[in-house]
Motif scaffolding. Structure first.
Motif, mmCIF file in Angstrom:
data_model
loop_
_atom_site.group_PDB
_atom_site.id
_atom_site.type_symbol
_atom_site.label_atom_id
_atom_site.label_comp_id
_atom_site.label_asym_id
_atom_site.label_seq_id
_atom_site.Cartn_x
_atom_site.Cartn_y
_atom_site.Cartn_z
ATOM 1 N N SER A 272 0.794 -0.892 -0.113
ATOM 2 C CA SER A 272 -0.097 0.060 0.046
ATOM 3 C C SER A 272 1.334 1.226 0.107
ATOM 4 O O SER A 272 1.922 1.147 0.292
ATOM 5 N N GLN A 273 0.765 2.290 -0.614
ATOM 6 C CA GLN A 273 1.417 3.536 -0.983
ATOM 7 C C GLN A 273 0.022 4.426 -0.741
ATOM 8 O O GLN A 273 -0.674 4.304 -0.879
ATOM 9 N N SER A 274 0.238 5.818 -0.057
ATOM 10 C CA SER A 274 0.334 7.097 0.557
ATOM 11 C C SER A 274 0.850 8.109 0.290
ATOM 12 O O SER A 274 2.224 8.296 0.337
ATOM 13 N N TRP B 122 6.061 9.668 -1.127
ATOM 14 C CA TRP B 122 5.022 8.518 -0.516
ATOM 15 C C TRP B 122 5.735 7.393 -0.125
ATOM 16 O O TRP B 122 6.633 7.444 0.237
ATOM 17 N N SER B 123 4.431 7.513 1.628
ATOM 18 C CA SER B 123 5.326 6.012 2.235
ATOM 19 C C SER B 123 4.963 4.797 1.596
ATOM 20 O O SER B 123 3.394 5.185 1.529
ATOM 21 N N VAL B 124 5.590 3.685 1.853
ATOM 22 C CA VAL B 124 5.215 2.745 1.180
ATOM 23 C C VAL B 124 4.968 1.601 2.360
ATOM 24 O O VAL B 124 5.520 1.564 3.272
ATOM 25 N N THR B 125 4.409 0.853 2.668
ATOM 26 C CA THR B 125 3.658 -0.220 3.882
ATOM 27 C C THR B 125 3.578 -2.117 2.530
ATOM 28 O O THR B 125 2.580 -2.052 1.827
ATOM 29 N N ILE B 126 4.410 -2.896 3.253
ATOM 30 C CA ILE B 126 4.674 -3.892 2.274
ATOM 31 C C ILE B 126 4.351 -4.813 3.868
ATOM 32 O O ILE B 126 5.106 -4.874 4.642
ATOM 33 N N ILE B 127 3.134 -5.430 3.531
ATOM 34 C CA ILE B 127 3.063 -6.528 5.028
ATOM 35 C C ILE B 127 2.675 -7.963 3.848
ATOM 36 O O ILE B 127 2.230 -7.831 2.913
ATOM 37 N N ASN B 128 3.571 -9.148 5.120
ATOM 38 C CA ASN B 128 3.092 -10.507 4.245
ATOM 39 C C ASN B 128 1.917 -10.842 5.535
ATOM 40 O O ASN B 128 1.756 -11.059 6.350
ATOM 41 N N LYS B 129 0.673 -11.073 4.776
ATOM 42 C CA LYS B 129 -0.771 -11.575 5.302
ATOM 43 C C LYS B 129 -0.480 -13.136 5.658
ATOM 44 O O LYS B 129 -1.445 -13.432 5.745
ATOM 45 N N PHE C 26 11.505 2.904 -11.991
ATOM 46 C CA PHE C 26 11.235 3.540 -10.149
ATOM 47 C C PHE C 26 11.686 4.249 -10.082
ATOM 48 O O PHE C 26 13.820 4.180 -10.555
ATOM 49 N N GLN C 27 11.648 5.923 -9.460
ATOM 50 C CA GLN C 27 13.249 7.032 -8.767
ATOM 51 C C GLN C 27 12.691 7.558 -8.027
ATOM 52 O O GLN C 27 11.373 7.393 -7.518
ATOM 53 N N ASP D 2 7.195 12.783 -8.956
ATOM 54 C CA ASP D 2 6.196 12.796 -9.042
ATOM 55 C C ASP D 2 4.668 12.704 -9.083
ATOM 56 O O ASP D 2 3.919 13.031 -8.973
ATOM 57 N N HIS D 3 4.521 11.390 -8.990
ATOM 58 C CA HIS D 3 3.496 10.532 -9.062
ATOM 59 C C HIS D 3 3.998 8.804 -8.538
ATOM 60 O O HIS D 3 5.126 8.626 -8.380
ATOM 61 N N GLN D 4 2.852 8.582 -7.916
ATOM 62 C CA GLN D 4 2.818 7.114 -7.350
ATOM 63 C C GLN D 4 3.331 6.011 -8.422
ATOM 64 O O GLN D 4 2.781 5.739 -9.535
ATOM 65 N N PHE D 5 4.949 4.700 -7.882
ATOM 66 C CA PHE D 5 4.885 3.925 -8.797
ATOM 67 C C PHE D 5 4.022 2.656 -8.055
ATOM 68 O O PHE D 5 3.845 2.778 -7.330
ATOM 69 N N PRO D 6 3.747 1.994 -9.425
ATOM 70 C CA PRO D 6 2.661 0.672 -9.047
ATOM 71 C C PRO D 6 3.831 -0.569 -8.422
ATOM 72 O O PRO D 6 5.289 -0.866 -9.574
ATOM 73 N N LEU D 7 4.139 -0.496 -7.262
ATOM 74 C CA LEU D 7 4.718 -1.747 -7.121
ATOM 75 C C LEU D 7 4.306 -2.559 -6.702
ATOM 76 O O LEU D 7 3.727 -3.669 -5.354
#
Length: 125
Positions: free
Chosen positions: A34-36, A48-55, A70-71, A108-113
């Motif tokens: 998730s990103q915000s 942008w803040s990125v959170t990666i969670i293993n559910k 990605f940059q 400038d923009h959010q990258f799809p990760l």
């Protein structure tokens, strides 16, 4: 009395079979990225803040995200997120548990990760 004991043992065995099958069902879909926007500007770029969670109840290692193009003008700890020729490596390839892996980047923009690969390891029951 013997029938009750046999039923109990059979129930326990079936429970462990179902639980172990559930663990083996872990896959990329269990990785949530998730990103915000943080509202902060870094060198004129949106942060942008990125959170990666293993559910998944299992550990996922060698997590690779699709990060084409990605940059970031903000430095990212390469032990947490590093661009490689095949994608972006999360947590230096080490285990991603249920605890979130977090980092920030600025562009400038959010990258799809999106997750593209991982190795799933489940401990024996």
């Amino acid at each position: 009395m013997m029938a009750v004991s046999t039923v109990n043992i059979l129930s326990i065995v079936l429970f462990f079979i179902f639980v172990s099958q559930g663990y083996s069902q872990c896959s990329l879909k269990d990785l949530s990225v998730s990103q915000s926007a943080t509202g902060v500007k870094v060198q004129g770029k949106e942060e942008w803040s990125v959170t990666i969670i293993n559910k998944c109840p299992c550990v996922q290692k060698n997590v690779l995200l699709d990060c084409k193009g990605f940059q970031s003008v903000e430095r990212i700890n390469p032990a947490v997120f590093k661009v490689s020729k095949n994608g972006c490596i999360v947590n230096n390839g080490e285990a991603v548990y249920r605890d979130a892996v977090k980092f920030k980047y600025a562009w400038d923009h959010q990258f799809p990760l999106n997750p593209i690969s991982s190795d799933v390891f489940c401990s024996s029951i």
